[in-house]
Write a protein that holds these residues in place. Structure first.
Motif, short mmCIF file in Angstrom:
data_model
loop_
_atom_site.label_atom_id
_atom_site.label_comp_id
_atom_site.label_asym_id
_atom_site.label_seq_id
_atom_site.Cartn_x
_atom_site.Cartn_y
_atom_site.Cartn_z
N GLY A 263 20.72 -16.02 -19.22
CA GLY A 263 20.38 -15.27 -20.42
C GLY A 263 19.08 -15.73 -21.06
N LYS A 264 18.30 -16.50 -20.32
CA LYS A 264 17.00 -16.94 -20.85
C LYS A 264 15.89 -16.04 -20.31
CE LYS A 264 17.64 -21.88 -21.80
NZ LYS A 264 17.14 -23.25 -21.52
N ILE A 265 14.90 -15.77 -21.14
CA ILE A 265 13.74 -15.00 -20.70
C ILE A 265 12.88 -15.91 -19.82
CG2 ILE A 265 11.65 -13.80 -21.45
CD1 ILE A 265 13.13 -13.07 -24.00
N TYR A 266 12.46 -15.39 -18.66
CA TYR A 266 11.69 -16.23 -17.74
C TYR A 266 10.29 -15.69 -17.47
CZ TYR A 266 12.95 -12.93 -13.95
OH TYR A 266 13.10 -11.83 -13.15
N THR A 267 9.82 -14.74 -18.28
CA THR A 267 8.46 -14.23 -18.14
C THR A 267 7.82 -14.12 -19.51
OG1 THR A 267 9.03 -11.89 -18.43
CG2 THR A 267 9.18 -12.79 -16.19
N ASP A 268 6.52 -13.90 -19.53
CA ASP A 268 5.86 -13.48 -20.75
C ASP A 268 6.25 -12.03 -21.02
OD1 ASP A 268 4.54 -15.91 -21.09
OD2 ASP A 268 2.75 -15.25 -20.01
N GLY A 269 5.89 -11.52 -22.19
CA GLY A 269 6.11 -10.12 -22.49
C GLY A 269 4.96 -9.28 -21.95
N ALA A 270 5.21 -7.98 -21.77
CA ALA A 270 4.17 -7.07 -21.30
C ALA A 270 4.45 -5.69 -21.87
CB ALA A 270 4.13 -7.02 -19.78
N ASP A 271 3.38 -4.90 -22.08
CA ASP A 271 3.57 -3.51 -22.50
C ASP A 271 3.01 -2.58 -21.43
OD1 ASP A 271 0.79 -3.35 -22.80
OD2 ASP A 271 0.85 -3.61 -24.97
N LYS A 272 3.15 -1.29 -21.63
CA LYS A 272 2.75 -0.33 -20.60
C LYS A 272 1.24 -0.17 -20.49
CE LYS A 272 5.33 3.03 -19.29
NZ LYS A 272 6.11 4.28 -19.14
N LYS A 273 0.52 -0.71 -21.45
CA LYS A 273 -0.95 -0.67 -21.37
C LYS A 273 -1.49 -1.78 -20.48
CE LYS A 273 -1.71 2.67 -24.44
NZ LYS A 273 -2.42 3.93 -24.13
N GLY A 274 -0.59 -2.67 -20.05
CA GLY A 274 -1.03 -3.78 -19.21
C GLY A 274 -1.31 -5.05 -19.98
N HIS A 275 -1.14 -5.02 -21.31
CA HIS A 275 -1.35 -6.23 -22.12
C HIS A 275 -0.18 -7.19 -21.92
CE1 HIS A 275 -3.42 -3.01 -24.68
NE2 HIS A 275 -4.37 -3.69 -24.08
N ARG A 276 -0.50 -8.47 -21.88
CA ARG A 276 0.52 -9.49 -21.71
C ARG A 276 0.59 -10.34 -22.97
NH1 ARG A 276 2.40 -9.03 -16.91
NH2 ARG A 276 3.72 -10.86 -17.11
#
Length: 359
Positions: A263-276
């Motif tokens: 249940g831990k997040i293992y990535t950075d966040g991202a949006d559909k514009k490609g921003h991280r």
């Protein structure tokens, strides 16, 4: 009569790859230059030869791999080989997987937000009423809406059939001159009216303006001994951005991948514009390593729900963390699979095919 015939035809062809590709091309062929401008730098746009070849490759990828023009950039198709591109579950081919996994008779029940509520009412943990286009104006119908709005004068309005967070908004009964006036307004197109979810701090800390949700896809399969097993297929966190009350990835939100075991997040966040995003830009909360609260409770809920619809082997469940614990927001029997692939640009087609072989 003509409308009903069109609906019947659409129900038959909506899952066909050729229909999805051709329909998309007809709608977007004149907008391909605008889409390219969203993703390319001004100096690249000045190279007419480059842009011409890019458009050709985008169109080729649409018809060969089913990638919509924006997905071409989301998934990083430019310059990649056939094996890489075939690894993705693109929008153009996504719906073709569902008839292989789910009984079509369940589709309407899980796409109709009110029928979903009636099926999983105990998991919603909130009051919900519905005004349908086919309903008649009766004293009982008005009394039902009046009782709801007296208890919840500020509420959420959703289309009965909709996706991507479209049409979801808050309203107050004071916006109308009377309950009868409100009922008539909702009756025009149909609406599901819900008690607002009061989000608990464990999830509100990421972005308090939106109700942040988990998308937990489940696959009902047979294990090596032939016993029924429910497994999770790349669950994701979805959070809003800025003043948006909607967390939906397609509505500009941020997504991150969750380890199904911990249940831990293992990535950075991202949006559909490609921003991280290493951290949420509004609150500073770091995505990687964030522990989803009461994860075992969320997993238990979706596994139970997955077994409540016979003949349905795959579904994407949306859960919110309320002051009463995890509650169901909605079910998605034709759930999008873009977020689970876009965040790390990892195609999930082989994983899904492996699960289908065990269904």
């Amino acid at each position: 009569m003509i409308r009903e015939i069109r609906r019947k035809i659409y129900r038959k062809i909506r899952f066909k790859n050729w229909y999805r590709k051709v329909y998309y091309y007809q709608r977007k062929k004149d907008k391909i230059d605008d889409i390219i401008r969203e993703f390319k730098k001004p100096d690249e746009l000045l190279d007419r030869h480059y842009c011409k070849n890019l458009k050709k490759d985008m169109i080729k990828s649409l018809f060969k791999y089913g990638s919509y023009f924006n997905e071409y950039f989301y998934f990083g198709f430019e310059g990649r080989d056939d094996e890489y591109r075939r690894g993705f579950i693109t929008e153009g081919i996504r719906l073709s997987f569902y008839p292989r996994m789910n009984d079509p008779k369940n589709t309407d029940m899980l796409e109709n937000k009110y029928r979903t509520f009636k099926k999983f009412q105990d998991m919603f943990k909130r009051d919900v009423v519905c005004v349908r286009k086919k309903d008649e104006l009766t004293p009982e119908a008005i009394d039902e809406l009046r009782a709801f709005t007296e208890k919840h004068p500020h509420y959420v309005v959703k289309p009965i059939y909709a996706a991507f967070g479209k049409g979801v908004h808050f309203e107050n009964i004071k916006d109308y001159s009377s309950v009868e006036d409100a009922w008539s307004a909702y009756h025009e197109n149909g609406a599901v009216i819900e008690e607002p979810i009061i989000q608990a701090e464990g999830m509100a800390c990421i972005h308090p303006q939106s109700v942040n949700t988990l998308r937990i896809p489940t696959a009902v399969i047979k294990d090596a001994d032939g016993k029924t097993q429910v497994c999770l297929f790349n669950p994701t966190l979805r959070v809003g951005l800025g003043d948006s009350i909607v967390d939906n990835f397609s509505a500009g939100g941020i997504s991150a991948l969750i380890d199904p075991e911990t249940g831990k997040i293992y990535t950075d966040g991202a949006d559909k514009k490609g921003h991280r995003y290493e951290c949420h830009p509004n609150t500073g909360v770091k995505f990687m390593g964030f522990q989803i609260p009461d994860w075992d409770e969320a997993v238990s809920m979706v596994k139970k729900a997955a077994l409540m619809v016979p003949g349905n082997h795959y579904c994407g469940w949306d859960l919110a963390y309320s002051v009463n614990g995890w509650c169901m927001v909605e079910a998605n029997c034709t759930a999008q699979m873009g977020g689970m692939q876009l965040v790390t640009k990892t195609g999930r087609r082989k994983e899904l095919e492996a699960l289908i072989s065990k269904m």
